[in-house]
Write an enzyme that holds these catalytic residues in place. Structure first.
Site, mmCIF file in Angstrom:
data_model
loop_
_atom_site.group_PDB
_atom_site.id
_atom_site.type_symbol
_atom_site.label_atom_id
_atom_site.label_comp_id
_atom_site.label_asym_id
_atom_site.label_seq_id
_atom_site.Cartn_x
_atom_site.Cartn_y
_atom_site.Cartn_z
ATOM 1 C CE LYS A 105 -2.766 2.869 2.983
ATOM 2 N NZ LYS A 105 -2.957 3.243 4.384
ATOM 3 C CG ASN A 106 2.669 2.530 3.564
ATOM 4 O OD1 ASN A 106 1.530 2.996 3.536
ATOM 5 N ND2 ASN A 106 3.211 2.051 4.669
ATOM 6 N NE ARG A 160 -0.275 11.542 6.809
ATOM 7 C CZ ARG A 160 -0.279 12.806 7.176
ATOM 8 N NH1 ARG A 160 -1.435 13.432 7.317
ATOM 9 N NH2 ARG A 160 0.834 13.475 7.388
ATOM 10 C CG ASP A 209 -4.768 4.898 9.968
ATOM 11 O OD1 ASP A 209 -5.928 4.601 9.681
ATOM 12 O OD2 ASP A 209 -3.781 4.211 9.648
ATOM 13 C CG ASP A 229 2.676 1.430 9.281
ATOM 14 O OD1 ASP A 229 2.274 2.299 10.072
ATOM 15 O OD2 ASP A 229 2.799 1.620 8.062
ATOM 16 C CG MET A 280 8.083 7.253 14.721
ATOM 17 S SD MET A 280 8.366 6.438 13.142
ATOM 18 C CE MET A 280 8.068 7.789 12.006
#
Length: 436
Positions: free
Chosen positions: A22-23, A97, A121, A321, A343
């Site tokens: 996905k990223n 995002r 998120d 993640d 983070m």
């Protein structure tokens, strides 16, 4: 709003293949805006966030051809930049995002880029300063409308290469700045650049399109600007976060699972981090084989015998993640673990749902939690819960699959944002999960 009903405590068995990352896809898809020529992308995951971005590209005027279930060809030869100033775009861009990464390519090619405050998120503050400071360094003028949270950058005379030191090694920030710099005049150097495999993939794709980027894989990127880019074909890596999720699922349900085609060389610390939890992983070619952990898994302490601490860090550190997955897996480990989420200050707030299921977790502050493992002597209990974000959602799903009884997970659209047909794929390896 959909729900999952899950009957837990069932051993799973079989093979599962991770979806495309996905990223990486969020970056790669935005890069098609840099050229009027055709760009073919393979292994695109069929998930909500990616499908939203593809729709956004179509609304911008990008021609889209679907070649197969996970393959698309894009051609941005007639982009409607005026769409960026419409109310429809403000609503559409604000729900995703990843939409922030259209700004760099649009600024580079068309001299302007706009974006509403991106969604995504709710895991804490997610600043955009790195993105816009990079654009300003390249010569763009920045403006921000506080009333409707609308950002804009403009460079009608084009961008000019420069040296910059990023204030944080932001993955999306680095990607955005790289995509802007490839068409800038002269040389750009980016120090403290992110160097995740997905950012490396973006740089390799841009080079295949005719860009001149060196230092790929390091935190110092050098970009010699070019006048234009051409088309290419690119394949997205398997999703390392999903791979980590399946490792956690196998351990928690004491199941024998093989994860296929994982691209081992791009997994970094992920396999060894799970090994620190006592989980057995076996490399078989490019697959991961996880045996059924009949006797559980024992946490390895630090060399001096102190409690194991697992924390996140920029690549090549452990990805944030997967900390939610590690936390859930730790609830049935033999031993104690300190989870330190550096983070994001809201990412650990889902632990109250695990505590309701019987997990022994002490939340020290918004960033730290101590997990005292049950060693499978006390099974988690089924409950009804809601998915707060993508990664917490998959973690709760793993907990439910290991729990005694039937659990209900609400707000599953959050899980669908990041995981493709997850209920179908879990049923294929024996899970009792129903979407309602």
């Amino acid at each position: 709003m959909g729900i999952f009903k899950i009957e837990g405590g069932i051993r799973l068995k079989g093979e599962i293949t991770p979806q495309g990352a996905k990223n990486e896809a969020l970056q790669i898809l935005c890069a098609v805006l840099l050229t009027p020529e055709k760009v073919t992308i393979n292994n695109i995951p069929d998930i909500i966030d990616i499908n939203k971005l593809i729709t956004l590209l179509g609304n911008l005027g990008v021609k889209i051809q679907k070649n197969g279930s996970d393959s698309y060809t894009f051609q941005a030869d007639d982009v409607n930049v005026l769409y960026l100033e419409t109310e429809a775009f403000k609503q559409e861009g604000g729900s995703l995002r990843g939409s922030i990464m259209i700004v760099g390519p649009l600024l580079a090619r068309f001299g302007r880029g706009y974006i509403p405050k991106p969604g995504g998120d709710k895991i804490g503050r997610r600043r955009l300063d790195t993105h816009f400071e990079g654009f300003i360094n390249l010569g763009a003028k920045f403006r921000y409308n506080r009333e409707d949270h609308f950002y804009g950058v403009e460079a009608p005379k084009g961008l000019t290469g420069t040296d910059m030191l990023l204030d944080e090694a932001s993955v999306t920030g680095t990607a955005n700045i790289v995509m802007a710099a490839v068409l800038a005049k002269g040389k750009t150097t980016i120090y403290n650049a992110a160097c995740e495999p997905y950012l490396q993939q973006l740089c390799k794709m841009l080079n295949a399109m005719g860009a001149n980027i060196t230092g790929v894989g390091s935190n110092l990127l050098t970009i010699e600007g070019v006048q234009s880019l051409g088309g290419c074909e690119h394949r997205i890596l398997p999703d390392m976060i999903e791979i980590g999720s399946w490792i956690g699922l196998a351990a928690m349900t004491r199941s024998e699972i093989t994860i296929k085609d994982v691209s081992w060389d791009n997994l970094g610390l992920i396999p060894n981090t799970f090994r620190k939890l006592g989980i057995t992983l076996e490399r078989r070619g490019d697959d991961i084989y996880i045996p059924a952990h009949e006797d559980g898994y024992e946490v390895k302490t630090d060399i001096d015998g102190s409690i194991l601490t697992i924390s996140d860090a920029p690549w090549p550190g452990f990805t944030p993640d997967l900390l939610s997955i590690v936390l859930v897996v730790a609830t049935q480990a033999r031993g104690d673990i300190l989870i330190h989420q550096k983070m994001f200050e809201s990412r650990l707030f889902f632990v109250d749902k695990l505590i309701d299921m019987g997990a022994k977790i002490m939340l020290c502050d918004p960033h730290r939690a101590v997990v005292m493992g049950h060693d499978f002597k006390s099974q988690l209990k089924a409950t009804t819960m809601s998915s707060p974000d993508i990664r917490a959602g998959i973690s709760l799903l793993i907990a439910a699959l290991s729990a005694k009884g039937t659990s209900t997970i609400q707000n599953i659209e959050q899980i669908d944002r990041g995981y493709e047909r997850i209920d179908e794929r879990l049923r294929a390896i024996g899970a009792n999960i129903i979407r309602a």
